[in-house]
Write an enzyme that holds these catalytic residues in place. Structure first.
Site, PDB file in Angstrom:
ATOM      1  N   ASP A 139       0.857  -1.192   0.000  1.00 20.05           N
ATOM      2  CA  ASP A 139       0.000   0.000   0.000  1.00 20.05           C
ATOM      3  C   ASP A 139       0.890   1.238   0.000  1.00 20.05           C
ATOM      4  OD1 ASP A 139      -3.262   0.336   1.064  1.00 20.05           O
ATOM      5  OD2 ASP A 139      -1.982   2.111   0.874  1.00 20.05           O
ATOM      6  N   GLU A 190     -15.027  -9.814  -5.520  1.00 15.18           N
ATOM      7  CA  GLU A 190     -15.241 -10.242  -4.129  1.00 15.18           C
ATOM      8  C   GLU A 190     -16.712 -10.094  -3.769  1.00 15.18           C
ATOM      9  OE1 GLU A 190     -16.154  -8.022  -1.607  1.00 15.18           O
ATOM     10  OE2 GLU A 190     -16.052  -6.186  -2.796  1.00 15.18           O
ATOM     11  N   HIS A 194     -35.257  -7.911   4.918  1.00 13.13           N
ATOM     12  CA  HIS A 194     -35.535  -7.212   6.170  1.00 13.13           C
ATOM     13  C   HIS A 194     -35.778  -5.736   5.863  1.00 13.13           C
ATOM     14  CE1 HIS A 194     -34.436 -10.783   8.315  1.00 13.13           C
ATOM     15  NE2 HIS A 194     -33.305 -10.831   7.632  1.00 13.13           N
ATOM     16  N   CYS A 223     -20.668  -0.485  -0.897  1.00 12.11           N
ATOM     17  CA  CYS A 223     -20.869  -1.227  -2.153  1.00 12.11           C
ATOM     18  C   CYS A 223     -22.168  -0.933  -2.874  1.00 12.11           C
ATOM     19  CB  CYS A 223     -20.778  -2.723  -1.883  1.00 12.11           C
ATOM     20  SG  CYS A 223     -19.103  -3.270  -1.608  1.00 12.11           S
TER      21      CYS A 223
END
Ligand code: UDX
Length: 432
Positions: free
Chosen positions: A30, A150, A253, A262
């Site tokens: 990083d 992912e 829900h 996301c």
């Protein structure tokens, strides 16, 4: 197997730590020197259950290390790109500058054949562009670019990584597929299905999955509004619908609207891609609009529950993060709710088990407290915004006694309305 992970954000760090736990030799890279220094000292940049222990254990075993030096990609059998793809200001398109910069830097530092795996969420066709950039920079090297999206939920990311419903691998290169089989071999042995597909298809699968889940949530949220109007119970509607195997009970829900890193970003990016290809996705466009309106509408719901006027009233909020078990405040419904209530003249105090540090940057006027009981003290109303476990079994008699008013708005339906009324609350929830 040596793996390099570019980017130690949420996805990169969790994935890197999990790969090392499988026995791979992982180096996380990083640019942010403070992040790398912190990680080297065992300090996690995010709150994620189980992550610290996982990182420390694998660092101690010598399988996981951190660096700011991109040269670390040399000799890695697989190099993952897991950098941020935020929404571009103005048009909602994913901002790919970090992905492309990573591709260039990797290419400049390779000294042999490599498999470069894109784990960042990127629009269809990004893999083609990454490949083009790398070939231009390193024309003599054999580089394969793979898409491997992912599907990690914050708060459950490690479990999602180790017990995935599926692993999607998008590549047109057999050698790369063999490397990916080796990377995921421990999961494959565990019978997690590996879905091999074209690269563009893999890129789209990620957006399709997230947009569909966002649609499911938004559908049940609108159904909850209708339930309130017609005197029905949305939890029973969810149960009744969800027990149909074709529908499934998860993500039904009702609540204050979806948030997080996301769904809001990926739905916008999908809409933009679809428009660019002249194939508009009107359902997803509606989902985004309905969800945006809903967050602020939750503020109005609280105002209505308080009789229409909250000027000078003290409102206690429990939970600020977009969901439990994270410190992530990105697009959290609490932001719009606080704004709506403050605009109407209320004073807000709040408690969140992990999110208050992040929240303090965004909502400077909110008075942050030490626990739920202190927050409720002398409040006119109590609002449950995030369903953290510690809010599920509070001593509600004690809370009510310490409050000035008796209004409770439960935006996550974690309490039983009969019980709350019996205690003496004027109780409102969502779709019941
Ligand atoms: C999501 C996806 O689930 C994951 O696969 C993807 O890779 C990243 O985005 P995450 O954002 O961590 O994960 O959270 P998720 O658990 O999916 O919840 C998203 C939002 O939807 C939260 O605000 C949550 O409160 C809300 N939600 C979820 C509901 O309101 N109702 C539901 O039934 C489920």
């Amino acid at each position: 197997m040596k793996i390099a992970m570019i980017g130690t954000g949420y996805v990169g760090l969790v994935s890197g730590a999990c790969f090392s736990d499988f026995g791979h030799d992982v180096i996380c890279v990083d640019k942010d020197i403070s992040k790398i220094t912190a990680l080297e000292n065992g300090i996690m940049p995010i709150y994620e259950p189980g992550l610290e222990e996982l990182v420390l254990r694998n660092v101690a075993a010598g399988r996981l290390s951190f660096t700011t030096e991109i040269e670390a990609v040399k000799g890695a059998a697989a190099i993952f790109i897991a950098v941020g793809t935020p929404s571009r200001r103005g048009d909602g398109h994913a901002d790919l500058r970090y992905v492309f910069a990573a591709a260039e830097e990797i290419a400049a530092n390779l000294d042999g054949p490599a498999v470069v795996v894109d784990k960042s969420t990127v629009p269809v066709g990004t893999g083609d562009e990454v490949e083009r950039i790398m070939r231009e920079k390193a024309p003599n090297l054999d580089i394969a670019v793979v898409s491997n999206p992912e599907f990690l939920r914050e708060g459950a990311a490690i479990d999602d990584f180790k017990r995935p419903d599926r692993i999607v691998i998008g590549s047109e290169d057999e050698r790369a597929n063999d490397v990916m089989r080796e990377v995921y071999r421990p999961l494959f042995l565990n019978k997690s299905p590996l879905l091999f597909t074209g690269r563009r298809t893999a890129e789209l699968i990620k957006y399709a999955a997230n947009a569909f889940l966002a649609t499911k949530i938004t559908f049940i949220n609108e159904m909850a509004d209708l339930c309130e109007k017609v005197g029905a119970n949305v939890q029973d509607v969810s149960r009744g619908m969800g027990s149909d195997n074709r529908i499934g009970s998860k993500f039904l829900h009702a609540g204050p609207g979806y948030g997080g890193s996301c769904f809001p970003k990926d739905t916008l990016a999908l809409i933009k891609t679809a428009q660019d290809y002249n194939s508009p996705m009107q359902i997803v466009e509606s989902v985004v609009q309905v969800n945006d309106k809903r967050k602020r509408a939750m503020g109005r719901k609280v105002i209505e529950a308080m009789g229409g006027d909250v000027r000078g009233k003290k409102i206690a909020m429990l939970g600020l993060t977009f969901k439990p078990n994270t410190d992530d405040m990105r697009d959290a419904p609490s932001i719009a709710i606080v704004q709506a209530l403050e605009d109407a003249g209320a004073q807000i105090c709040a408690y969140d088990p992990e999110g208050m540090k992040e929240a303090a940057h965004i909502m400077a006027t909110v008075d942050m407290k030490q626990n739920a009981y202190e927050t409720a003290q002398s409040a006119d109303a109590l609002v449950i915004v995030t369903e953290w476990d510690i809010f599920r079994a509070l001593d509600m008699r004690r809370i009510l006694t310490s409050m000035k008013g008796n209004i409770m708005v439960d935006l996550r339906n974690i309490y039983d309305d009969h019980d709350m009324r019996e205690i003496g609350f004027s109780y409102t929830s969502v779709g019941r």
